[in-house]
Design a protein around this motif. Sequence first.
Motif, PDB file in Angstrom:
ATOM      1  N   GLY A  17       0.770  -1.267  -0.025  1.00 45.80           N
ATOM      2  CA  GLY A  17       0.158  -0.030  -0.077  1.00 45.80           C
ATOM      3  C   GLY A  17       0.894   1.214   0.095  1.00 45.80           C
ATOM      4  O   GLY A  17       2.036   1.338  -0.209  1.00 45.80           O
ATOM      5  N   LEU A  65      -3.718   3.534   2.259  1.00 47.87           N
ATOM      6  CA  LEU A  65      -4.532   2.851   1.434  1.00 47.87           C
ATOM      7  C   LEU A  65      -3.466   1.478   1.172  1.00 47.87           C
ATOM      8  O   LEU A  65      -2.406   1.701   0.694  1.00 47.87           O
ATOM      9  CB  LEU A  65      -4.509   3.316  -0.175  1.00 47.87           C
ATOM     10  N   ARG A  95      -8.893  -1.266   4.197  1.00 40.98           N
ATOM     11  CA  ARG A  95      -8.282  -0.731   2.735  1.00 40.98           C
ATOM     12  C   ARG A  95      -8.133   0.599   2.996  1.00 40.98           C
ATOM     13  O   ARG A  95      -6.979   1.429   2.189  1.00 40.98           O
ATOM     14  CB  ARG A  95      -9.404  -1.192   1.927  1.00 40.98           C
ATOM     15  N   HIS A  96      -8.915   1.436   3.493  1.00 40.85           N
ATOM     16  CA  HIS A  96      -8.769   2.968   3.702  1.00 40.85           C
ATOM     17  C   HIS A  96      -8.942   3.391   5.148  1.00 40.85           C
ATOM     18  O   HIS A  96      -9.591   3.055   5.667  1.00 40.85           O
ATOM     19  CB  HIS A  96      -9.750   3.830   2.807  1.00 40.85           C
TER      20      HIS A  96
END
Length: 805
Positions: A620, A641, A661-662
């Motif tokens: 990420g 991210l 994910r975020h």
Amino acid sequence: MSNKNLLLLLVLVFQSLLSIAQNMGIIKGRIYDPISNEPVPFANVVLQNTTIGATSDENGNYEIGNLKPGLYNLQCSFVGYKPYTTFEIQVSNARAAIIDIPLSPNAETLKEVVIQAKPFARTEESPLSLRNIGVNEIKRNPGGNRDISKAIQSLPGVATTGSFRNDILIRGGAPSENRFFIDGIEIPTINHFATQGSSGGPVGIINVDFVSEVDFYSGAFPATRGNSLSSVFDFKFKEGNPDRLTFNGIVGATDIGATLDGPIGKKTNFIFSARRSYLQFLFAALQLPILPTYNDFQFKVKHKINDKNSITFLGIGAIDNFKLNTDIGTEAKTAEDSLSVEANKLLLENLPINNQWNYTIGAKYTNFRKNSYTNVVLSRSHLNNRAYKYRNNIENGELLFDYVSEEIENKLRVEDVIRYKNDVKLTYGAGLDLVTYTNSTFQKVPVADSIFTIDYTNKLNLVKYGAFAQLSKSFFNNKLATSVGIRADGSSYSKEMSNPLEQISPRLSLSYAVSPIISLNFNTGMYYQLPAYTILGYKEGNELVNKNNGVRYTRCNHIVGGIELNTKRNSRITVEGYYKQYSHYPFSIQKGISLANLGADFGVIGNEQINSTSEGRTYGMEVLVQQKLFKGFYGIVSYTLGWSQFKETNGDYAPSAWDARHIISLTGGKKLGKNWELGARFRFSSGLPFTPFDRETTALIPIWNANNTGIPDYSRLNDERGQAFHGLDFRIDKKWFFKRWNLNLFLDVQNAYGFKSQGQALLNTVRDAAGSPIVNPADPTRYLLKELPNENGTTIPSIGIIVEL
């Protein structure tokens, strides 16, 4: 004495206590070379953005007096040395702020000397993925309740599992992949009610009043720190006040604590604290099904033998008791609280009684020489964990679970740091651990559609050993900083682990200064971690089955690159990309999943059949915009991210349980007039994946009777995802500085607007009027099941009082 005279006396005493003194604050300390411990005389010390300062004397001592109480940034510089900035020094009239400043020689030769201290921590070994956290950043963190594990949630790459636990998930890694050190002494447990085989728990043990600063590594680990795959925390404890005895007391919403520090003669100082919770009274009043109580104690004693030799003694420990509130009301007064009552009944049927204690004591001897120093670190850590469960919580009834375990580690580490000419630094050393692990387990475990009973007792002794070296050097007038390191670790546990050459761990760091404010940074390394003792000590049929399964060290390869921009106003912007590749990760044979998906719940991880066949990856990018204290304002904006994936039995990658994910975090604060301070934090995180329940297996009567909870369907591992979480925390502080004491009142509110996220629904049996499970009339081998909603998110206000004398 008449009532009138008594009243007059009380008024005079009250006025004397509340009379605010003139500006009497003092900052003082010693400026020294961190390699040789030699004083740095005639160095300049200035309060940032002022002309107020001092010059160190021939012994390196300095003092700045007549200061108004408040927070200050301190800058120190001297020709031939790298400038240094210390942030957010709390000054009061009650006690002097003792700030010792390390100044490192600068090999760079300049025709014109320009003094510009870089405000953020960086080293040749770790030019990126290193964040330095000051004690005031921890104390004032909104929603953090003075807990370091919650304070770091403002930083990029950090995910969490819930507001009620301190599980630290770094760059998609599991909670078991982190390591913690205090003044160079490893501390295996930093949370109360710790999950054995992992690192999380609901409340931190470390008293923030002991902490001077924390170095948090999410990558680029120095070679001196082994046995970690995701992060390293280096806590630095402050020393006791060398001038006089001082006291700090705090009364919060959940606990009460006291800290005492001061001198013991001319060469010795100490600091000691104790804390006790009263959560059990609050939980009982709120009719909650659990009654937790925690206590912790810590101390540090520093003795200066002479100018070149010193010894530090350190200790930290906790006593935790977890009882069930079986006297809780079980009848719903209204339709609205019927679900809450039912959830309480389910928890009472499922949760075990847990008693746990742990401690670490250690000593560090330091010998300084002209251009080098040696640390000898000796420590002992001991964890005792007891948990048990009877059916329907009837003591001496049918035993469902009984677990007693101890982990004892005796550690010795010797490290030497040498500074050569031309800014070359060499660090090398070795370590030896003697480990004793005991386990007595009785547990009924569901396997397929039947119950398997685990019943064994074991005592395991093993030796761990390792060696390390790291060489650092700067080139081109300090524009290019390089560092190469290597370590090797082994264990007497098995043939697969005994050869350190099988666990060679190289690492390389590079940093290039494109300009005075912009740098490009890179690190790559290979890191190893020994499986948890719960895995190594598991037995079946009087055999260490995981030893026979060939369990071995877990390996993780890191590649990290980034760019950093520093400004002249105590701020920076960083962008980093990372890739982590896992191999030989512990894999549960019974569940058919990687243990990378476990570790964020109460209980024990790894006490089962394991092999080392799991593989995974996380990758990420992270963005950080950080403003250190500047003209009363501070703030952090971070965005992550990321992906976290591990292979399933079919060889395909699937999201792990930590695939957040975020992650967005916005934290900021402002120091207002009259010693008011306001801070707030907004946090957003994507929902974490979860595994659906196997309703058919869960409904089987023997399975439910043994577990009283849903059985995950691991054939659909992490097929579903929880709801995204967002929340706002805020904190308000008001401080009063009197002549001989300070008073701090604060209001800290977590999840201020009460957002509730829907987690995985709970499974429960349908009950008759007597509360007994109802058998499915269409299938007499199973109970009837139903779902209960699982909401997460509660507004938690906390009011506290801090007194310093």
